[in-house]
Write an enzyme that holds these catalytic residues in place. Structure first.
Site, PDB file in Angstrom:
ATOM      1  CG  PHE A 124      41.580  56.889   4.858  1.00  9.75           C
ATOM      2  CD1 PHE A 124      42.258  57.954   4.272  1.00  9.75           C
ATOM      3  CD2 PHE A 124      40.200  56.827   4.724  1.00  9.75           C
ATOM      4  CE1 PHE A 124      41.569  58.943   3.571  1.00  9.75           C
ATOM      5  CE2 PHE A 124      39.503  57.812   4.030  1.00  9.75           C
ATOM      6  CZ  PHE A 124      40.192  58.874   3.451  1.00  9.75           C
ATOM      7  CB  ALA A 125      40.638  57.340  11.004  1.00  8.45           C
ATOM      8  CB  SER A 127      33.621  55.845   8.705  1.00  6.20           C
ATOM      9  OG  SER A 127      33.646  55.776   7.304  1.00  6.20           O
ATOM     10  CB  SER A 133      26.817  57.608   2.951  1.00 10.61           C
ATOM     11  OG  SER A 133      26.860  56.225   2.683  1.00 10.61           O
ATOM     12  NE  ARG A 244      34.636  56.412  -3.421  1.00  7.29           N
ATOM     13  CZ  ARG A 244      34.027  57.553  -3.190  1.00  7.29           C
ATOM     14  NH1 ARG A 244      33.863  58.443  -4.168  1.00  7.29           N
ATOM     15  NH2 ARG A 244      33.567  57.841  -1.993  1.00  7.29           N
ATOM     16  CD  GLU A 364      38.847  52.430  -0.131  1.00  8.46           C
ATOM     17  OE1 GLU A 364      39.140  53.228  -1.028  1.00  8.46           O
ATOM     18  OE2 GLU A 364      39.629  51.605   0.358  1.00  8.46           O
TER      19      GLU A 364
HETATM   20  N1  CAA Z   1      37.924  65.323  -5.433  1.00  3.81           N
HETATM   21  C1  CAA Z   1      38.190  66.585  -5.021  1.00  3.81           C
HETATM   22  N2  CAA Z   1      37.231  67.404  -4.474  1.00  3.81           N
HETATM   23  C2  CAA Z   1      35.996  66.884  -4.347  1.00  3.81           C
HETATM   24  C3  CAA Z   1      35.668  65.570  -4.733  1.00  3.81           C
HETATM   25  C4  CAA Z   1      36.691  64.784  -5.317  1.00  3.81           C
HETATM   26  N3  CAA Z   1      36.449  63.537  -5.719  1.00  3.81           N
HETATM   27  N4  CAA Z   1      34.362  65.339  -4.471  1.00  3.81           N
HETATM   28  C5  CAA Z   1      33.874  66.467  -3.933  1.00  3.81           C
HETATM   29  N5  CAA Z   1      34.858  67.397  -3.861  1.00  3.81           N
HETATM   30  C6  CAA Z   1      34.743  68.780  -3.379  1.00  3.81           C
HETATM   31  C7  CAA Z   1      33.641  69.514  -4.129  1.00  3.81           C
HETATM   32  O1  CAA Z   1      34.133  70.081  -5.316  1.00  3.81           O
HETATM   33  C8  CAA Z   1      33.205  70.562  -3.139  1.00  3.81           C
HETATM   34  O2  CAA Z   1      34.143  71.621  -3.167  1.00  3.81           O
HETATM   35  P1  CAA Z   1      33.698  73.178  -2.997  1.00  3.81           P
HETATM   36  O3  CAA Z   1      33.336  73.360  -1.569  1.00  3.81           O
HETATM   37  O4  CAA Z   1      34.928  73.929  -3.374  1.00  3.81           O
HETATM   38  O5  CAA Z   1      32.542  73.392  -3.929  1.00  3.81           O
HETATM   39  C9  CAA Z   1      33.367  69.843  -1.808  1.00  3.81           C
HETATM   40  O6  CAA Z   1      34.300  68.767  -2.022  1.00  3.81           O
HETATM   41  C10 CAA Z   1      32.070  69.260  -1.272  1.00  3.81           C
HETATM   42  O7  CAA Z   1      31.538  68.426  -2.273  1.00  3.81           O
HETATM   43  P2  CAA Z   1      30.032  67.900  -2.234  1.00  3.81           P
HETATM   44  O8  CAA Z   1      29.122  69.074  -2.024  1.00  3.81           O
HETATM   45  O9  CAA Z   1      29.818  67.027  -3.409  1.00  3.81           O
HETATM   46  O10 CAA Z   1      30.046  67.055  -0.866  1.00  3.81           O
HETATM   47  P3  CAA Z   1      28.905  66.242  -0.146  1.00  3.81           P
HETATM   48  O11 CAA Z   1      28.957  66.550   1.306  1.00  3.81           O
HETATM   49  O12 CAA Z   1      27.599  66.384  -0.869  1.00  3.81           O
HETATM   50  O13 CAA Z   1      29.427  64.705  -0.255  1.00  3.81           O
HETATM   51  C11 CAA Z   1      29.702  62.565  -1.256  1.00  3.81           C
HETATM   52  C12 CAA Z   1      29.635  64.098  -1.426  1.00  3.81           C
HETATM   53  C13 CAA Z   1      30.065  62.038  -2.622  1.00  3.81           C
HETATM   54  C14 CAA Z   1      28.370  61.965  -0.803  1.00  3.81           C
HETATM   55  C15 CAA Z   1      30.825  62.226  -0.223  1.00  3.81           C
HETATM   56  O14 CAA Z   1      30.422  62.563   1.095  1.00  3.81           O
HETATM   57  C16 CAA Z   1      31.227  60.771  -0.250  1.00  3.81           C
HETATM   58  O15 CAA Z   1      32.021  60.352  -1.089  1.00  3.81           O
HETATM   59  N6  CAA Z   1      30.711  59.956   0.709  1.00  3.81           N
HETATM   60  C17 CAA Z   1      31.160  58.596   0.874  1.00  3.81           C
HETATM   61  C18 CAA Z   1      32.257  58.524   1.886  1.00  3.81           C
HETATM   62  C19 CAA Z   1      33.094  57.309   1.745  1.00  3.81           C
HETATM   63  O16 CAA Z   1      33.438  56.878   0.648  1.00  3.81           O
HETATM   64  N7  CAA Z   1      33.502  56.749   2.872  1.00  3.81           N
HETATM   65  C20 CAA Z   1      34.380  55.652   2.859  1.00  3.81           C
HETATM   66  C21 CAA Z   1      35.096  55.609   4.151  1.00  3.81           C
HETATM   67  S1  CAA Z   1      36.746  55.161   4.009  1.00  3.81           S
HETATM   68  C22 CAA Z   1      36.817  53.492   3.921  1.00  3.81           C
HETATM   69  O17 CAA Z   1      35.885  52.793   3.640  1.00  3.81           O
HETATM   70  C23 CAA Z   1      38.201  53.063   4.120  1.00  3.81           C
HETATM   71  C24 CAA Z   1      38.467  51.725   4.607  1.00  3.81           C
HETATM   72  O18 CAA Z   1      38.814  51.565   5.773  1.00  3.81           O
HETATM   73  C25 CAA Z   1      38.544  50.622   3.633  1.00  3.81           C
END
Ligand code: CAA
Length: 381
Positions: A124-125, A127, A133, A244, A364
């Site tokens: 899953f790509a 980042s 974040s 998560r 995540e």
């Molecule tokens: N489910 C569905 N939709 C969602 C959602 C969810 N959980 N969270 C947000 N949305 C939607 C919102 O409703 C919004 O929709 P609208 O445009 O229709 O209003 C849209 O997405 C944007 O939401 P936000 O304004 O809340 O978005 P944001 O830019 O402020 O970001 C954040 C929110 C929570 C900080 C998010 O960026 C985040 O989760 N960041 C962390 C990223 C992360 O977890 N990265 C991990 C990388 S993967 C990894 O680690 C894998 C690995 O290899 C192990």
């Protein structure tokens, strides 16, 4: 304790996973950690057991189980070896899950079936070197060109990145649109211009690869768009909700193993004329470790149950991940303390559990991001 909340099928899956983890995985964990080798034979066996696509219906090559069954199995696998566990977790939560939920029938048949059967591995790509974040700020681009999208950019910290044949990859079609410009693609390792770059040398979970991926004018067929254009950010967020809970289960597994090791040690270790387990200070520490571990289990199983209702479970998943990962870091620190100097040495497993625990507070979504998610839902109207 947790049996009270489980049905017969959950107990059966957990017991099968526990037996496999104790017999086959745990004895190899130290060697996997020391060599940093990918546990090919264990991943293959997990595939044979149906553990690489646990909640994918049988018609798409999966085991057709519920989320709680997956979480219980993952916890056991992670108690055996956290590196092996994260490989399983990424394939289930971050690859099979979005293909099942957002994939077309054709995409499911072509990509989901071999992944869920454990014949192929996925990654899953999301980042990138410049964003983690702030997921919406990604800079990998996708440009439509006839029946193809042309992808360019670099992805960072990609678990399974070295071995994965199928990648769920996020790119922007218009950075000015922010999260609304992001689309999701299914990218094959064999596509020209797709290459695996730098591999990270890590503190823990050393048996799982963490790679950079480079995209140099990669031609992705239009049929490999996952969902619709501009839906990618929501697909990523929705997928991470499930992921998560998986990381929470990983933290539980590591903590279970560290607590077991600490209990064995304090029962054996003599000081002041008795096993140190007789000392009240030791008993209190073990009591707090067990209590917090069980609280984290309940939060995690609750989130898994909520996922299966079909209702949104974003907050439950974030709470489970936040609490379980911080509990795990705290508990593994205590486990070392209970071992005294031995805990600091590689001869005892708690040193590995402590190193493996740290990543659960980071990937995540860091603990800080989980607090943002929980707080914003708690304070919404
Ligand atoms: N489910 C569905 N939709 C969602 C959602 C969810 N959980 N969270 C947000 N949305 C939607 C919102 O409703 C919004 O929709 P609208 O445009 O229709 O209003 C849209 O997405 C944007 O939401 P936000 O304004 O809340 O978005 P944001 O830019 O402020 O970001 C954040 C929110 C929570 C900080 C998010 O960026 C985040 O989760 N960041 C962390 C990223 C992360 O977890 N990265 C991990 C990388 S993967 C990894 O680690 C894998 C690995 O290899 C192990």
């Amino acid at each position: 304790m947790e049996d009270l909340f489980l049905e017969e099928q959950h107990i059966a899956i957990r017991n099968a996973a526990r037996e496999f983890a104790k017999k086959e995985i745990q004895p190899k964990a130290k060697e996997i950690d020391e060599t940093g080798r990918f546990p090919t034979e264990l991943v293959k066996e997990l595939g044979n057991m149906g553990f690489m696509g646990m909640y994918v219906p049988e018609e798409y090559g999966g085991a057709g189980l519920d989320t709680l069954s997956y979480i219980l199995a993952l916890e056991e696998v992670c108690a055996g070896c956290a590196s092996t566990g994260v490989i399983m977790s990424v394939n289930n939560s971050l690859v099979c899950s979005p293909l099942l939920k957002f994939g077309s029938e054709e995409q499911k048949k072509k990509y989901l079936v071999p992944l869920a059967q454990g014949k192929k591995l996925g990654c899953f790509a999301l980042s990138e070197p410049g964003n983690g974040s702030d997921a919406a700020a990604l800079r990998t681009t996708a440009k439509k060109d006839g029946d193809f999208y042309i992808l360019n950019g670099t992805k960072n910290f990609i678990t399974n990145g070295k071995e994965a044949e199928t990648c769920i990859l996020f790119a922007t079609m218009d950075p000015a649109k922010g999260h609304k410009g992001v689309s999701a693609f299914i990218v094959e390792r064999g596509f020209a211009g797709y290459s695996v770059g730098k591999l990270e040398d890590k503190l823990g979970i050393t048996g799982s690869s963490t790679a950079q991926l480079h995209l140099d004018n990669v031609k992705v067929p239009a049929a490999n768009l996952l969902g619709k254009e501009g839906e990618g950010f929501k697909i990523a967020m929705n997928t991470l909700d499930g992921g998560r809970i998986g990381i929470a289960a990983q933290a539980l597994g590591i903590a279970v193993a560290a607590l077991e090791a600490a209990k064995n040690f304090v029962r054996e270790r003599q000081a002041f004329g008795n096993p140190i387990a007789k000392l009240q200070g030791i008993q209190w520490t073990v009591a707090d470790m067990s209590t917090r571990l069980h609280a984290a289990k309940l939060l995690t199983y609750r989130a898994a149950r909520k996922r299966d209702t079909g209702e949104r479970y974003t907050q439950e998943a974030a709470m489970a991940k936040l609490y379980a990962s911080e509990m795990c870091m705290w508990l593994t620190t205590k486990a070392i303390q209970l071992h005294g100097g031995y805990g600091y040495c590689k001869e005892y497993p708690v040193e590995r559990h402590f190193r493996d625990a740290k990543i659960t507070e980071i990937y995540e979504g860091t603990s800080e991001i989980q607090r943002i998610v929980i707080g914003s839902i708690e304070l919404s109207d």
